[in-house]
Design a protein around this motif. Sequence first.
Motif, short mmCIF file in Angstrom:
data_model
loop_
_atom_site.label_atom_id
_atom_site.label_comp_id
_atom_site.label_asym_id
_atom_site.label_seq_id
_atom_site.Cartn_x
_atom_site.Cartn_y
_atom_site.Cartn_z
N LEU A 84 0.78 -1.31 0.10
CA LEU A 84 0.12 -0.01 0.16
C LEU A 84 1.11 1.20 0.07
CD1 LEU A 84 -2.74 -1.03 2.42
CD2 LEU A 84 -2.92 -0.92 -0.09
N GLY A 85 0.59 2.30 -0.81
CA GLY A 85 1.28 3.47 -0.97
C GLY A 85 0.34 4.68 -0.05
N PHE A 86 -0.57 4.17 0.72
CA PHE A 86 -1.24 5.11 1.46
C PHE A 86 -1.86 4.74 2.85
CE2 PHE A 86 -4.36 2.43 -0.41
CZ PHE A 86 -5.71 2.76 0.45
N ASP A 87 -1.96 5.61 3.89
CA ASP A 87 -2.70 5.06 5.05
C ASP A 87 -4.24 5.52 4.98
OD1 ASP A 87 -0.37 4.27 6.22
OD2 ASP A 87 0.55 5.94 6.88
N GLU A 88 -4.26 6.71 4.28
CA GLU A 88 -5.67 7.29 4.33
C GLU A 88 -6.12 8.25 3.35
OE1 GLU A 88 -7.11 11.27 6.69
OE2 GLU A 88 -7.31 9.36 8.10
N VAL A 89 -7.06 8.16 2.75
CA VAL A 89 -7.69 9.05 1.52
C VAL A 89 -8.65 9.73 1.96
CG1 VAL A 89 -8.69 8.95 -0.68
CG2 VAL A 89 -7.00 7.12 -0.18
N GLU A 95 -14.05 25.36 -0.68
CA GLU A 95 -15.06 26.83 -0.58
C GLU A 95 -15.36 26.97 -2.25
OE1 GLU A 95 -13.09 29.85 1.38
OE2 GLU A 95 -12.71 29.06 3.24
N GLU A 96 -14.68 26.73 -3.08
CA GLU A 96 -14.97 27.16 -4.62
C GLU A 96 -15.91 25.69 -5.25
OE1 GLU A 96 -11.69 26.75 -3.64
OE2 GLU A 96 -11.51 28.82 -3.23
N ARG A 97 -16.20 25.02 -4.31
CA ARG A 97 -17.17 23.88 -4.56
C ARG A 97 -16.65 22.75 -5.61
NH1 ARG A 97 -20.44 23.47 -0.88
NH2 ARG A 97 -22.05 22.35 -1.92
N GLU A 98 -15.11 22.57 -5.57
CA GLU A 98 -14.62 21.72 -6.07
C GLU A 98 -14.07 20.89 -5.29
OE1 GLU A 98 -13.79 21.86 -9.45
OE2 GLU A 98 -14.72 23.86 -9.90
N PHE A 99 -13.97 19.43 -5.96
CA PHE A 99 -13.53 18.37 -5.19
C PHE A 99 -12.05 18.37 -5.09
CE2 PHE A 99 -17.56 16.64 -6.28
CZ PHE A 99 -18.16 16.18 -4.97
N GLU A 100 -11.48 17.96 -3.78
CA GLU A 100 -10.08 17.95 -3.65
C GLU A 100 -9.74 16.44 -2.85
OE1 GLU A 100 -7.58 21.30 -2.08
OE2 GLU A 100 -8.16 20.12 -0.33
N VAL A 101 -8.76 15.79 -3.54
CA VAL A 101 -8.49 14.55 -2.75
C VAL A 101 -6.89 14.74 -2.07
CG1 VAL A 101 -7.43 13.59 -4.89
CG2 VAL A 101 -8.41 12.02 -3.18
N SER A 102 -6.94 14.16 -1.23
CA SER A 102 -5.51 14.17 -0.24
C SER A 102 -5.35 12.55 0.16
CB SER A 102 -5.27 15.12 0.83
OG SER A 102 -6.28 14.72 1.98
N LEU A 103 -4.14 12.25 0.23
CA LEU A 103 -3.62 11.09 0.35
C LEU A 103 -2.69 11.14 1.68
CD1 LEU A 103 -2.79 9.30 -2.91
CD2 LEU A 103 -4.83 9.09 -1.41
N SER A 104 -2.64 10.49 2.75
CA SER A 104 -1.76 10.32 3.59
C SER A 104 -0.89 9.23 3.57
CB SER A 104 -2.54 10.09 5.08
OG SER A 104 -1.53 10.11 6.13
N ARG A 105 0.61 9.39 3.22
CA ARG A 105 1.38 8.28 3.07
C ARG A 105 2.37 8.07 3.93
NH1 ARG A 105 0.61 7.53 -2.39
NH2 ARG A 105 -0.33 9.15 -3.68
N PRO A 106 2.68 6.73 4.11
CA PRO A 106 3.78 6.59 5.12
C PRO A 106 5.06 7.22 4.81
CG PRO A 106 2.93 4.30 3.93
CD PRO A 106 1.96 5.55 3.28
N GLU A 107 5.51 7.61 5.99
CA GLU A 107 7.07 8.07 5.83
C GLU A 107 7.81 7.10 5.30
OE1 GLU A 107 9.41 11.55 6.56
OE2 GLU A 107 7.44 11.29 6.97
N GLY A 108 8.47 7.33 4.11
CA GLY A 108 9.79 6.06 3.42
C GLY A 108 10.98 6.05 3.78
N GLY A 109 11.74 5.08 4.08
CA GLY A 109 12.99 5.52 3.99
C GLY A 109 13.83 5.69 2.56
N PRO A 110 15.08 5.26 2.69
CA PRO A 110 15.85 5.26 1.41
C PRO A 110 15.60 4.26 0.38
CG PRO A 110 17.32 5.56 3.09
CD PRO A 110 16.01 5.10 3.89
#
Length: 125
Positions: A84-89, A95-110
Amino acid sequence: MARESQSDGSESELQAILDALGDPDCRRIVRALDEPMTAGELADACDIPTSTTYRKLELLSEASLLVEGTELREDGHHATKYRLGFDEVAVALTEEREFEVSLSRPEGGPEDRLATLWNEVRKQT
């Protein structure tokens, strides 16, 4: 620790995420990925035909919900593993009545940064 990754606001990015998460087989794959797995392992775990599993993995990858990694093996038969490349979607209405999506991603190492770079190179070649 997780970091927030906000979309660029494109309709296609939002649609890709919604399409992937709206698919029952994709959701089964997401639920099964408690550790990195190959496509064959996922097909078995989810009871989905292998050809369908590959299509669903592509759908999830294109939506940036999965991360592909390569497991190097001594015999030279390397395997692609998915995690998985996300923890939360989160989907919000601005406010402009547009949809916005954000992903919470796990912090990755090298190794995660290298895998991401390698996957981008593979996509462009």
